[in-house]
Scaffold this motif. Structure first.
Motif: not given
Ligand SMILES: C[S@@+](CC[C@H](N)C(=O)[O-])C[C@H]1O[C@@H](n2cnc3c(N)ncnc32)[C@H](O)[C@@H]1O
Length: 250
Positions: A134-148
């Protein structure tokens, strides 16, 4: 499970021992013989704002800096790792905003700000997976990408014994456990092996859609392993050691 004592234990490990084996788990390597050079999950990062969760000694940030990312940010629980990161990045002519904090906690990282948040073998250390996503989603812009990337849970269940692969742990068991350090009997490392569905469902709850998942090792990297890779190489031919997920914030 006591998050504070887990943080204390694991931070001690990463401060004292953490640098000995990182080569295989810093970008372009995701771990388990999976490589960004082959997968191209990031694409062109020039001009992009990047945040690494569990940035360790800064080598993956260096990779992004050399690809002309416009801002580099890193968070890590270990002050010592961040010192190493700062020194390393300076020696490469790069700079980054480095923040010492558990990834689970509020620590002043800007919201709706980043194009990419990524993490190479660090997410699994969280004591609160849903809260961290949830925190990571909050750091991203809309349509931002999370890779792990993280250890594949099936890898943790199987050991190589006498030329056979043997199940020695229940895939569904997510309880926390400790493994001893080989540092003169000092301390332990504490973790939990979560199921793949736990990661997938936590991503969905946090508002991500999964775009790609990779489990298959790169043949060329596998072939470069020498005979000393032993049971690890044997396992890698039969099952995934690492998984990588690329998700987008909706
Ligand atoms: C395998 S290393 C990551 C290496 C890093 N990706 C690199 O490229 O150098 C894992 C890192 O996660 C950090 N870590 C462990 N638990 C953490 C937590 N709860 N919050 C933030 N960082 C954590 C450790 O201090 C360690 O530096």
């Amino acid at each position: 499970m006591n998050p504070d004592s887990i943080h204390q234990t694991n931070s001690f490990y990463w401060s004292t021992k953490g640098n000995d084996f990182l080569g295989a788990i810093v970008l372009p390597h995701y771990g388990g013989s999976i490589s960004e050079e082959k997968c191209q999950l990031f694409g062109d990062v020039s001009g992009k704002k990047m945040l690494e969760i569990g940035c360790g000694n800064g080598q993956s940030l260096q990779y992004q800096g050399e690809r002309k990312a416009s801002e580099l940010w890193g968070i890590d629980i270990s002050e010592k790792q961040l010192e190493r990161a700062a020194q390393h990045l300076t020696s490469c002519g790069l700079s980054a905003n480095l923040i010492c904090s558990p990834m689970e906690e509020e620590c002043g990282i800007p919201e709706d700000y980043f194009d990419f948040v990524y993490s190479i073998y660090a997410i699994g250390w969280t004591t609160d997976l849903e809260g961290t996503f949830r925190r990571i989603a909050s750091y991203l812009k809309k349509d931002g990408v999370f890779i792990f990337s993280w250890s594949h849970p099936i890898h943790k269940c199987v050991v190589a014994e006498n030329n056979l692969l043997v199940f020695n742990k229940c895939y569904f068991d997510e309880s926390w456990y400790s493994v001893p350090l080989d540092l003169a009997g000092e301390g332990v490392l504490t973790l939990s092996d979560r199921k793949l569905s736990t990661y997938v469902n936590a991503l969905a709850k946090a508002g991500f859609v999964i775009e790609q998942m990779i489990e298959q090792p790169d043949d060329e990297i596998m072939q470069s392993w020498n005979d000393n890779s032993g049971s690890f190489a044997k396992k890698a031919k039969m099952l995934p050691l690492t998984f990588v997920i690329k998700a987008r914030k909706l």
